[in-house]
Each structure stands twice: as C-alpha cells, then as structure tokens.
Design a protein around this motif. Structure first.
Motif, PDB file in Angstrom:
ATOM      1  N   PRO A 127       0.809  -1.228   0.000  1.00 30.50           N
ATOM      2  CA  PRO A 127       0.000   0.000   0.000  1.00 30.50           C
ATOM      3  C   PRO A 127       0.838   1.272   0.000  1.00 30.50           C
ATOM      4  O   PRO A 127       0.519   2.219  -0.721  1.00 30.50           O
ATOM      5  CB  PRO A 127      -0.826  -0.132   1.285  1.00 30.50           C
ATOM      6  CG  PRO A 127      -0.849  -1.593   1.581  1.00 30.50           C
ATOM      7  CD  PRO A 127       0.455  -2.136   1.093  1.00 30.50           C
ATOM      8  N   ARG A 128       1.920   1.285   0.774  1.00 33.73           N
ATOM      9  CA  ARG A 128       2.742   2.490   0.827  1.00 33.73           C
ATOM     10  C   ARG A 128       3.399   2.769  -0.530  1.00 33.73           C
ATOM     11  O   ARG A 128       3.375   3.908  -1.010  1.00 33.73           O
ATOM     12  CB  ARG A 128       3.800   2.354   1.924  1.00 33.73           C
ATOM     13  CG  ARG A 128       4.708   3.568   2.050  1.00 33.73           C
ATOM     14  CD  ARG A 128       5.551   3.475   3.296  1.00 33.73           C
ATOM     15  NE  ARG A 128       4.735   3.577   4.488  1.00 33.73           N
ATOM     16  CZ  ARG A 128       4.341   4.727   5.020  1.00 33.73           C
ATOM     17  NH1 ARG A 128       4.674   5.885   4.439  1.00 33.73           N
ATOM     18  NH2 ARG A 128       3.606   4.743   6.111  1.00 33.73           N
ATOM     19  N   ARG A 144      -2.678  11.553   4.063  1.00 33.74           N
ATOM     20  CA  ARG A 144      -1.721  10.938   4.989  1.00 33.74           C
ATOM     21  C   ARG A 144      -2.099   9.480   5.224  1.00 33.74           C
ATOM     22  O   ARG A 144      -3.248   9.074   5.020  1.00 33.74           O
ATOM     23  CB  ARG A 144      -1.715  11.680   6.330  1.00 33.74           C
ATOM     24  CG  ARG A 144      -3.011  11.542   7.124  1.00 33.74           C
ATOM     25  CD  ARG A 144      -2.930  12.245   8.464  1.00 33.74           C
ATOM     26  NE  ARG A 144      -4.190  12.141   9.221  1.00 33.74           N
ATOM     27  CZ  ARG A 144      -4.460  11.140  10.071  1.00 33.74           C
ATOM     28  NH1 ARG A 144      -3.571  10.182  10.280  1.00 33.74           N
ATOM     29  NH2 ARG A 144      -5.621  11.102  10.706  1.00 33.74           N
ATOM     30  N   PHE A 145      -1.130   8.705   5.675  1.00 34.48           N
ATOM     31  CA  PHE A 145      -1.372   7.327   6.080  1.00 34.48           C
ATOM     32  C   PHE A 145      -1.781   7.308   7.550  1.00 34.48           C
ATOM     33  O   PHE A 145      -1.329   8.128   8.346  1.00 34.48           O
ATOM     34  CB  PHE A 145      -0.116   6.471   5.898  1.00 34.48           C
ATOM     35  CG  PHE A 145       0.220   6.174   4.475  1.00 34.48           C
ATOM     36  CD1 PHE A 145      -0.313   5.069   3.834  1.00 34.48           C
ATOM     37  CD2 PHE A 145       1.074   7.000   3.765  1.00 34.48           C
ATOM     38  CE1 PHE A 145      -0.007   4.789   2.513  1.00 34.48           C
ATOM     39  CE2 PHE A 145       1.398   6.735   2.447  1.00 34.48           C
ATOM     40  CZ  PHE A 145       0.851   5.625   1.820  1.00 34.48           C
ATOM     41  N   LEU A 162      -4.571   2.713   5.801  1.00 34.22           N
ATOM     42  CA  LEU A 162      -5.577   3.564   5.186  1.00 34.22           C
ATOM     43  C   LEU A 162      -4.966   4.920   4.860  1.00 34.22           C
ATOM     44  O   LEU A 162      -4.061   5.396   5.564  1.00 34.22           O
ATOM     45  CB  LEU A 162      -6.781   3.742   6.114  1.00 34.22           C
ATOM     46  CG  LEU A 162      -7.465   2.459   6.608  1.00 34.22           C
ATOM     47  CD1 LEU A 162      -8.569   2.804   7.594  1.00 34.22           C
ATOM     48  CD2 LEU A 162      -8.013   1.659   5.441  1.00 34.22           C
ATOM     49  N   VAL A 163      -5.495   5.566   3.827  1.00 32.98           N
ATOM     50  CA  VAL A 163      -5.068   6.909   3.440  1.00 32.98           C
ATOM     51  C   VAL A 163      -6.258   7.833   3.585  1.00 32.98           C
ATOM     52  O   VAL A 163      -7.321   7.613   2.986  1.00 32.98           O
ATOM     53  CB  VAL A 163      -4.539   6.933   1.995  1.00 32.98           C
ATOM     54  CG1 VAL A 163      -4.109   8.346   1.614  1.00 32.98           C
ATOM     55  CG2 VAL A 163      -3.371   5.973   1.833  1.00 32.98           C
ATOM     56  N   ILE A 185     -15.695   3.883   6.306  1.00 30.50           N
ATOM     57  CA  ILE A 185     -15.694   5.324   6.088  1.00 30.50           C
ATOM     58  C   ILE A 185     -15.076   5.656   4.727  1.00 30.50           C
ATOM     59  O   ILE A 185     -14.434   4.807   4.100  1.00 30.50           O
ATOM     60  CB  ILE A 185     -14.911   6.034   7.212  1.00 30.50           C
ATOM     61  CG1 ILE A 185     -13.445   5.564   7.197  1.00 30.50           C
ATOM     62  CG2 ILE A 185     -15.556   5.774   8.561  1.00 30.50           C
ATOM     63  CD1 ILE A 185     -12.560   6.305   8.168  1.00 30.50           C
ATOM     64  N   PRO A 186     -15.243   6.884   4.229  1.00 32.00           N
ATOM     65  CA  PRO A 186     -14.595   7.275   2.968  1.00 32.00           C
ATOM     66  C   PRO A 186     -13.074   7.229   3.082  1.00 32.00           C
ATOM     67  O   PRO A 186     -12.476   7.876   3.933  1.00 32.00           O
ATOM     68  CB  PRO A 186     -15.103   8.708   2.751  1.00 32.00           C
ATOM     69  CG  PRO A 186     -16.396   8.771   3.492  1.00 32.00           C
ATOM     70  CD  PRO A 186     -16.214   7.891   4.691  1.00 32.00           C
ATOM     71  N   ILE A 187     -12.444   6.440   2.208  1.00 29.30           N
ATOM     72  CA  ILE A 187     -10.997   6.224   2.200  1.00 29.30           C
ATOM     73  C   ILE A 187     -10.488   6.439   0.775  1.00 29.30           C
ATOM     74  O   ILE A 187     -11.155   6.086  -0.195  1.00 29.30           O
ATOM     75  CB  ILE A 187     -10.651   4.799   2.692  1.00 29.30           C
ATOM     76  CG1 ILE A 187     -11.069   4.619   4.149  1.00 29.30           C
ATOM     77  CG2 ILE A 187      -9.164   4.505   2.535  1.00 29.30           C
ATOM     78  CD1 ILE A 187     -10.327   5.528   5.117  1.00 29.30           C
TER      79      ILE A 187
END
Length: 899
Positions: A127-128, A144-145, A162-163, A185-187
């Motif tokens: 992911p990063r 941000r992470f 998550l970002v 939630i919105p991610i």
C-alpha cells in the motif's frame, strides 16, 4: 479418502457438443479426470469447485446410466456408464467432494506446484509503495497514512493501512465510522496523476427513518472535496487552478433501493449537509438481480446445447454449422444492459476526475460490490499503469482483495446439495416406502440449505467482462490479452490458489488464530500468472505503450486516459465458448436502460430519496427519543421496491405538515391549490381519483377523510395516517410521542431560536417567541381586523365541525391543542380576553396526561358559527405561577403536556 466410493471406471462414454469419445474416468480428492482411449488426446481435468450442476438421469431401456455435468466456465458434458451402480458411485463421490463444509477443505490448501513457483504473489502489493507512486506525500500533502486499523479493530473488512485527508484526525475518523455501514468510512482509493482529483470509496450512511446526520462524516467528506486547495499544507487558503465545483457523490444503487435501505436504518446522504458536491444515482441493480440475469444467459446456452445434441443424433456431422442459440433470449436476460450501466458509471467518474479535475466518492450499500466495480474500472481508464499486467494485478489486490470483496460468498466456493439432482426412486424397487424415502430425500436436496446461496452473485465476473469491453474498444492499450482475463476467470472458481477464497484482507493475513494464516498455507494466483510460460501466453502483441504518453501531441492523443462507450457492449463470446456470430450476430443494437441516471442532486428538495430534517435536527442530541420515534414510525411504513421514483416528502415531511395543523393532504401534490374550496371542488381531478369516500364533507375529522392515493406514492412510503385512520386517539398518541422529546428540549430555550427561520422552526420555538392564542403572526397583541382577501388563505382547520367562510387563519389560533394565552411577562400586557375556567370533571387531573383545553371566544371573533360562540368550553385550572412552572408552560408549544 472415505468419500471416494470408486476411484476408476472404465468404458465410459464422454460426450460434449460436437464430439463423442470413450475412455476411463478417474476420481481424485480434488479433480475428476477423463482419460481418452486415444492416447493422442489430452486428458480432461476438472476441479470439483468448477462444477455448477450435476444431473443423474434414470437408467435407459438398454441399461445405460448417464450423468450430465455443467460447469462455471459455461461448458457441458455427459458421462455414460454401462452399470447403474457405477453411475451412482460416481455421482455420490462427486457430490461429497464438491460440497465442502469448510474453506480449508478446498484444493488451494493441498496444491503443491511442480516445479515450484515463486512466493512473491502475496507481497507484490505494498500500500505504501502504490500510494506513493500516485503522489501521496510527494505531489500532495493533503493526504496521509493512518495506522488506525493496523489490528483490524477499527474496521474488520478494511485494509490495515488507510489513506485519509491530512486535516482529519484519527479521533474524528473514529466518530465518523459510527455513521457508515460496517464502519467503512470514505478512504482514498486513487489520486490522479494529471491533477489532484481523487477517487474515494465508502459504504452507505446510517441515515435511517429519523434522518440522522454526522458532523464528523460531513467534515471528512468536506476535507476530501477540498483537497485541491493547497494540497501541500493543512490550511485551505488557496485554490488550485483548474479545479471546478463538480465534486460527485456517486450512489451506485437505484433510488428505490436507497429508500428501502432507509427503512432498515441506512440510506443515502442528505445533500443539505454536503454542500461541497452533488450526488447522482447510477441505478445499478443489486446482487440478486445480477445473479438472476446471468442465470437466464446460462439457461439460454443450455437450451441451445440440448437442441444441438438432439439434432446431432439425427443429422450427425451435418449439424456442426447450425446456429441454434436464441439471441432474443440472451437479450431478454438483461446482462448486456447491466454491463452498459456499469460502463456508463465508469465513464461519468472518469470524465469528472480527468476533465473536471474534481473528486468522486463512490458507494453502494456496503461498499464492496458495485463500489469495487466502479472504482477499479475508473482507475483502469485513468491510469495507464493499471493496464499493464503487473498494474492490473495490483489494481485487483488493492480495490478487490484489500478493500474487501466477499469472494467466498459471492462465488459460492462451498457449493450446495441443491446442485446435485438424481432420480426420485429406483425403478427396480417394489417398495413404496423406499420410493417415498427417495422422494423426500430429493425434496430436501432441492430446498434445504439454500440460505448461503442468496449471497452468490457474479460481481467479479461482471468486472472482468467490463474490462473485456474496454479492451475490445482499445485493443492497443492493454499489455495483457483476452486469454489473461479468461484464465483469471477460470481460477476465480477453480480454488487452486488462495487469492480468491476469502472475503477480506484480515481473513487472508490473520486467519482463524489457530492455524497459520492462509497467505502462508496457499499459493497466490499471481505467482502462477507471473511465471515465464504464462507471461508469454498472456501478452498482447498489439500493445503500444507510446499511445499512453501524456506529452504526445498528435491529433488522436488522449494523455493515456480512455473514455469507453457504454453503448458498444457485446457478449464476451470466448468466455461462453461460442463464436461472436453466434452470440452477438453481425449487429448488436445499443443497450437501452430501463432505469436512467438520476441527478445531479444538490439539496434535499431535489433528491428522489426523501429527506426532511426540520424535526429530526432537534432529535439529534437525544438518541432515546430518536429511537422511540423511529420505532413508532417504522411500524406504519410500507416500503415498495419497484417502479420509477419521483421526488416526494419523507416521514419527517409528514410530521412537519402535521405540526402545521394538518392542511388538506391534496395540497402536498405539486400544482394543487391550498384553497379548501378548490380542493373540494368536483372538478379537481385529484379528488375524483380518491374514490367514493372522497365525497365526505371537508369539515369532517381528518382521520375520517379519504387519503389521496398520490400521497407519498413516488417514494413508495405510505403516510403514517394510513395505519391510524380508524382511531383518532391513536393519531393523537403518535403526535404526542413524536413531539414530547422536542418539547422537553425547548425548556428555557425560547430565546435561542429567535433567529431561526419561522417557516421551518416556528412550531419548535419557545412560547415567548410566538404570538399568543388569537394573535396575528406579526407579534402584535392588539386586535387586528381580519382580511376578507382569500389570496392569503393557505391553511384550513381540519378539526372544525362546521364549515366557515374563507379567511386568513393563524396557525396558533387554529391549534386545537394550544394552551391558554399567558400574560406577557416581558411587556406586562394582559391578553385581550381571559377565558373562564370551568372544571372538566369532578375527578382529579391525571398529572401524566395533558388536558386538551378549549376556549370561549368573544363574540367579535369572526369565522365561528353561533353554536361555537355560545357553547361553554371547559378549560383546565391554571397552575400556580412560579418561575419553573411558567418556563414549562412557555416551552410547551403544543400544550399537550409531557409524558
């Protein structure tokens, strides 16, 4: 294994469309294998999870027994045995090995490749690394992470990394998670390379019948939609050139589905609180409709195979060129229409991100079916990296495996006894009891244990078929070919690899806590696809990466962003094992949609899903009252799920109109007059449609009047009065319960509402901010002459027992539940007339029930009959005046007392 009754059967006839061969059947723990007698023919290996339907036919007159097999890859074949016992053993063995009771019994946990494959598939997606490639933390500081979900405690179905927007803290995210279904939630899913446009995804908000809201969720989406502004800092003080106010909340569902979910406690956003964007409904149907649509396609294919087989028996080789597939049956399935709907939503999202430089938030119900389809397809069109083999694998890992899709449930890997059909009895048995037992067993086979089958749906199949549509329209823009997609579909159901066996990242990387996680016990499907042999077979020779160069300036340059046509959709004939001519013909008409796009929605008034928050805004701080109101109203609702939707008021709208002394209900329809005489006119078409009971006098009680059928018909929600029309006291109880909590909240708060809009909140204000009984709405306490102009008439008193001439009616004056006029403490001016107090009963008053007061009007009051003016009307005794009691009376706007 004990389940294998027979491991080998010789002299078996293997039949499939166009060929008949003889050979030997081998049954292993995970495959059914057919070996041809002709050694030059390649063996047929069929994993048990690929079997979708098995039908054992009765024994023929020649003593032959046949078993028909249908697979998830849309293939059909049959095995014919010389003995009934052999057919029975093979049937029962295949059934036992196909219907698994646990995912740990599937082939992936026993598969050992030879030669060994690389073990990089489970770690290829970071992911990063992927979000940094997009520009998170480099091009843009607006994201941000967060490690809020590193243990999967925040949201079990979301990834561990998550970002989120930089401006939003983890504490705000924890509060916002309570407002989204399954805490999804919105991610951030994608940050566009050409601008700062973004794709975020979530689940539906938990709005419910009470129309609840979440300030934290609103702030989170506001921060997402404002991430164009100064993306290098936390402060929103500058606007990026090119950004336009076209941010979208994309609700993938039809509006009727959103309304149905509202009755279940969920729903859709109220755009009055999300001013940074607009909302559209894509009208993509739910998983059950998709499952039924594909079943119709499969049925048409099977009927064609059966017809072709019967023709082959008569004409033999002469029938090989016959086209027997019913194209009209394929059209009636609606499958291409659903694909076109998904493509249409993809095109809207792609244009809004790239052309409008804006943001898109996508959600459906739980955010793991239609949301994954739209998010992944949009990124495929926006980013050329995802059209490479490695990029496409990362896209699936990110938007399907990491963000969560219920592969185990949607694909039905555990199968069911329902898909194994056998004769109801033995023709050689003379026992009626045996025949009855066999019949009951078959019925149990057919109807038992089907609850988990309702979760199956070809969601990922639709995604692959949509990718094939784009690939066919842009054949030079994909590094992989059609075979790559077809092989991916095959291993979706083969259960040979562990990639598509679970519902979320947590189940793959953590497991049950007893055994090692599945990612350590199974092979990733990407290890297989990235092997040298497969890479050579799956590359597209026509791929031209130079076409995706953003700096290209030729006439056909598109900066590497694709805009697929939703009208150019065709069946993926290679997947179904048919020719293009057989399935699509020479010309495929554009797929018209039965449900058109709805939107854009800018506020609650434009939303076809009802949103009214006048009352519910006051209930937000009191969950107990909000829950009581929701429970009370939900029993009076009847949500419908068919037909087109029109904009209509919701449950809160009914309460608001009720608080306005219940005007004639026909005035709720657009274009109808509020004049009571006009509403009662025989020429009024709305009244003529209401039936014979619509001829009741206009002055009859409201609960005895006929309800117009148009009321709330657009939303599919029946009025609360539909269930309470036969009992006036019940109607009073509902209103009292609904407003009791509001009245309690308004104690000592009369002045706090002084600046609110009188049209929206006058019924909720303190008594001191409203005029007394019998006064006009301007606030003056001196008697005012009443106007005879009917143009200002907008309310009628439904509680009156006699008719009266048209005149201006004050809301407070016509409130039958109001309290006696109180002296004005601020100005020390007494009311114009003081009602005489008459005891209503010799019994003491019940302190828990408010008494309905009535008043003796002065003779000068116009608009009342002589019987109303002269008849005595009891009034409750006045309570001793004290600061506390005065406050309580002044803050009870309806005068009904408190429960």
């Amino acid at each position: 294994m004990d389940a294998i009754r027979v491991s080998k059967v010789e002299q078996v006839i293997y039949s499939k469309p166009g060929s008949v061969s003889s050979g030997t059947v081998h049954l292993t723990a995970h495959h059914i294998i057919f070996r041809y007698d002709d050694v030059e023919e390649k063996e047929v290996w069929m994993p048990y999870p690929l079997i979708s339907l098995v039908n054992r036919l009765p024994q023929t007159l020649l003593g032959k027994s046949q078993i028909n097999f249908h697979t998830r890859t849309f293939e059909s074949f049959s095995l014919t045995f010389n003995k009934e016992s052999e057919a029975s053993d093979v049937f029962e063995t295949v059934k036992e090995l196909t219907v698994a009771t646990s995912v740990n019994q599937l082939y992936a946990f026993f598969y050992t490749p030879t030669p060994p494959l690389t073990s990089e598939g489970w770690t290829m997606y970071s992911p990063r690394d992927e979000y940094v490639r997009m520009g998170v933390g480099t091009r843009s500081k607006a994201w941000r992470f967060t490690d809020l979900n590193k243990d999967y405690n925040f949201c079990p179905t979301y990834p561990s990394r998550l970002v989120v927007p930089t401006r939003i803290s983890d504490t705000t995210l924890q509060y916002a998670s309570k407002y989204r279904s399954k805490c999804r939630i919105p991610i951030l899913a994608y940050l566009h390379w050409a601008n700062f446009g973004s794709i975020t995804r979530s689940s539906q908000p938990m709005v419910g019948l009470s129309q609840s809201r979440s300030v934290q969720d609103e702030k989170l989406i506001e921060a997402i939609f404002q991430s164009h502004w100064s993306p290098e800092s936390r402060v929103t003080n500058a606007n990026v050139y090119g950004a336009t106010p076209t941010n979208l909340i994309v609700d993938a569902r039809p509006t009727v589905n959103a309304v149905a979910n509202t009755a279940k406690g969920a729903g859709t956003e109220n755009m009055d609180y999300y001013k940074e964007g607009k909302k559209i409904y894509l009208g993509i149907d739910h998983i059950h409709t998709m499952r039924e649509s594909l079943a119709k396609v499969v049925e048409a294919l099977r009927e064609a195979d059966q017809l072709l087989a019967s023709i082959n028996n008569d004409l033999h080789e002469q029938s090989t060129e016959l086209a027997v597939l019913d194209k009209q049956a394929l059209r009636r399935s609606g499958w291409l229409r659903h694909i076109a709907a998904i493509m249409e939503g993809t095109l809207i999202i792609t244009k809004n991100i790239h052309v409008n430089s804006s943001h898109v938030l996508i959600h459906c119900s739980d955010g793991w079916d239609r949301t994954s389809q739209l998010s992944a397809l949009s990124q495929l069109c926006l980013d050329p990296f995802y059209r490479t083999i490695r990029g496409f694998e990362i896209l699936i890992e990110k938007d399907w495996l990491s963000f969560g899709h219920k592969f185990l449930d949607r694909c039905g890997h555990l199968s069911s006894d329902k898909f194994f059909l056998s004769p109801t009895g033995d023709t050689n048995s003379g026992s009626g009891a045996d025949a009855a037992q066999a019949f009951l067993a078959s019925m149990q086979n057919k109807f038992g244990s089907q609850s988990h089958l309702k979760e199956t749906s070809p969601v990922f199949h639709q995604f692959l078929e949509s990718v094939r549509q784009i690939q066919r329209q842009y054949p030079e823009r994909f590094e992989f070919n059609e075979r790559f997609l077809r092989q991916l579909y095959y291993h979706l159901y083969s259960c040979q690899f562990g990639t598509f066996l679970f519902n979320c990242e947590r189940e793959r990387k953590v497991g049950d806590g007893v055994n090692p996680p599945p990612c350590e016990r199974t092979i990733s499907v990407w290890d297989y696809f990235n092997s040298a042999e497969e890479m050579a077979l799956n590359r597209n020779p026509a791929y031209d990466p130079s076409l995706d160069d953003p700096s290209r300036r030729s006439s056909d340059a598109d900066m590497g962003v694709l805009f697929p046509s939703p009208k150019d959709v065709r069946f993926w004939h290679e997947l179904y094992g048919r020719t293009d001519e057989e399935m699509n013909g020479k010309f495929v008409p554009p797929q018209t949609r039965e449900i058109e796009l709805t939107g854009p929605v800018e506020n609650a008034e434009d939303d076809p899903v009802p949103h009214k928050t006048t009352v519910t805004e006051q209930l937000q701080d009191h969950p107990s009252k909000q829950t009581a109101l929701e429970n009370t109203m939900s029993s009076s609702l009847n949500v419908q799920s068919s037909g087109p939707r029109k904009s209509s008021p919701g449950i809160a709208a009914s309460l608001q109109d009720l608080s306005l002394s219940l005007p004639d209900l026909t005035t709720m329809r657009p274009g109808s007059s509020r004049n009571s005489n006009a509403a009662a006119s025989p020429s009024n078409p709305a009244q003529s449609r209401s039936g014979p009971s619509s001829t009741r006098p206009a002055n009859s009680p409201i609960w005895s009047r006929a309800m117009p059928p148009e009321l709330l018909s657009g939303s599919g929600v029946k009025s609360v009065w539909g269930k309470l029309s036969s009992n006036a006291s019940a109607a009073f109880s509902v209103v009292q319960d609904a407003y009791a909590g509001v009245a309690k909240d308004l104690i000592n708060s009369g002045a706090s509402h002084a600046e609110e809009s009188p049209e929206r909140t006058s019924e909720l204000r303190g008594r001191e901010t409203l005029g007394a009984w019998g006064q006009d709405r301007s606030g003056s306490r001196s008697p005012q002459p009443r106007s005879t102009d009917n143009s200002n008439l907008n309310l009628t008193n439904p509680w009156a027992t006699t008719s009266r001439p048209n005149r201006y009616v004050s809301l407070l004056e016509e409130n039958p539940w109001g309290a006696p006029a109180e002296p004005d403490v601020r100005s020390n001016v007494a009311p114009s007339s003081s009602p005489q107090i008459t005891p209503a009963s010799d019994l003491p008053l019940d302190p828990t029930i408010g008494t309905i007061p009535t008043y003796r009007r002065p003779a000068a009051t116009s608009g009342f009959s002589s019987r109303e003016r002269n008849s005595p009307k009891p009034v409750p005794p006045a309570a001793p005046h004290s600061p506390s009691s005065a406050t309580a009376v002044d803050s009870d706007p309806l005068g009904v007392g408190f429960l």
